[in-house]
Design an enzyme around this catalytic site. Structure first.
Site, mmCIF file in Angstrom:
data_model
loop_
_atom_site.group_PDB
_atom_site.id
_atom_site.type_symbol
_atom_site.label_atom_id
_atom_site.label_comp_id
_atom_site.label_asym_id
_atom_site.label_seq_id
_atom_site.Cartn_x
_atom_site.Cartn_y
_atom_site.Cartn_z
ATOM 1 N N HIS A 151 119.605 -75.579 87.219
ATOM 2 C CA HIS A 151 118.759 -76.449 88.033
ATOM 3 C C HIS A 151 117.960 -75.640 89.045
ATOM 4 O O HIS A 151 118.500 -74.750 89.710
ATOM 5 C CB HIS A 151 119.629 -77.471 88.777
ATOM 6 N N SER A 152 116.663 -75.923 89.146
ATOM 7 C CA SER A 152 115.811 -75.404 90.209
ATOM 8 C C SER A 152 115.875 -73.872 90.285
ATOM 9 O O SER A 152 115.600 -73.188 89.310
ATOM 10 C CB SER A 152 116.207 -76.060 91.538
ATOM 11 N N GLU A 153 116.275 -73.321 91.441
ATOM 12 C CA GLU A 153 116.341 -71.864 91.590
ATOM 13 C C GLU A 153 117.260 -71.237 90.544
ATOM 14 O O GLU A 153 117.007 -70.134 90.060
ATOM 15 C CB GLU A 153 116.819 -71.503 92.994
ATOM 16 N N GLY B 259 117.467 -72.268 87.575
ATOM 17 C CA GLY B 259 116.641 -72.202 86.379
ATOM 18 C C GLY B 259 115.742 -70.982 86.371
ATOM 19 O O GLY B 259 115.480 -70.394 85.317
#
Length: 341
Positions: A145-147, A149
């Site tokens: 997720h997010s960072e 990723g």
């Protein structure tokens, strides 16, 4: 003295109670979580807390399912922790083992030493340390997720021979450097020196309600109170002397890394991506669009280089996997079925 607040896991049991409104609320919650495609079912396997030794301490994690099989490696977002995936992983098939780690300086993982900062390259090395510690021989499967990723994407591009699949939630590529960013280098250095020398005893202390309020406001609408409470299981520490709580994450993680890629570097990484790639873009989040800023040709490049590529829009905020996991789980299950994982 300090003691971590630990979660024993959520239990879904209905009992006959005289308090009918409470029973009804529990019933609605259970129905919501079970209202999935037939391919989905609650993952009720035992969750094992793990500690992976590293030179500066340990990396903590939650291993969902069979610990004798190589798991999917899950990476959380900036200032979150492994708990961010709890509701989602409860909805994935029991046959899918997953290891969600707390990144260094987050959750129950050790902080970096005083003079060491949190950069993407260091996080990539953590993934490699985890792989070598468990002696995994099969190709890796990332869910991030997010960072997290961003880290998983970079690892998959640097080590294409080691990665089978990549799922990123609300991010598609590393954030690009911006004009004038390097001019701010002096301020960045001063902030780094100040935060790296802070005595842990000086960290702010809050009541539970104050932490909940700060976490909610900091998410800018991405989290609910229930979601915050899940993150707090690994994200706060109780101090008996003051009767209050501090955050477990290292204050230094708030110092943004200057390790950014320009457009040409991002495209170079994209061309080296050889795994199956699934991206989930949230309708209310901003990070996906921000990560594509000034990169008009990136999606075409990934589509050509990756073994397979799919982009799916999911209704909800940046943390939709945590607030509404039933919208995300079926997409992930279908992806893993299609690549025969």
């Amino acid at each position: 003295m300090a003691a971590y607040i630990k979660n024993e896991g959520r239990r879904h049991k209905l009992r006959i109670l005289s308090n009918k409104p409470r029973v009804f609320r529990l019933y609605k919650q259970l129905v919501r979580e079970l209202h999935l495609s037939r391919a989905c079912r609650l993952n009720i396997n035992k969750v094992t807390e793990v500690r992976i030794p590293v030179p500066w301490g340990h990396i903590a994690g939650k291993w969902w399912g069979d610990t004798s099989k190589q798991p999917i490696l899950a990476l959380h977002g900036w200032q979150d922790n492994a708990g961010t995936f709890d509701p989602l992983f409860e909805l994935l098939p029991e046959s899918t083992p997953i290891l969600a780690i707390d990144s260094p300086g987050h959750g129950f993982s050790s902080h970096y030493p005083e003079a060491m900062l949190y950069h993407n390259a260091n996080y990539i090395m953590v993934c490699q340390r985890v792989k070598k510690y468990f002696k995994w021989e099969e190709k890796l499967n990332f869910l991030a997720h997010s960072e997290g990723g961003v880290i998983a994407f970079l690892y998959s591009s640097i080590y294409p021979e080691f990665v089978n699949s990549l799922i990123t939630l609300d991010v598609i590529k590393p954030f690009a450097s911006e004009d004038g960013e390097m001019i701010k280098l002096g301020k960045y250095i001063d902030t780094s020196v100040t935060k790296s020398r802070r005595d842990p005893s000086e960290n702010p202390k809050y009541s539970i309600e104050e932490i909940q309020d700060r976490w909610l406001k900091g998410s800018r609408g991405s989290l609910t109170l229930d979601a915050v409470n899940i993150l707090m299981r690994r994200g706060v520490m109780f101090h008996q002397e003051s009767g209050k709580y501090t955050l477990t994450r290292d204050p230094k993680v708030k110092i943004h890394s200057l390790q950014r890629l320009d457009e040409n570097q991002s495209l170079e990484m994209a061309r080296n991506l050889k795994c199956h790639y699934l991206v989930l873009r949230t309708t209310e989040g901003k990070f996906f669009d921000y990560s594509l800023k000034n990169s008009p040709g990136f999606i075409n490049t990934v589509t050509e280089s990756a073994k397979s590529f799919k982009l799916v829009n999911v209704e909800g905020p940046h943390h939709v996997h945590l607030t509404n996991p039933e919208r995300v789980a079926p997409i992930i299950i279908e992806f893993y079925r299609n690549i025969k994982l």
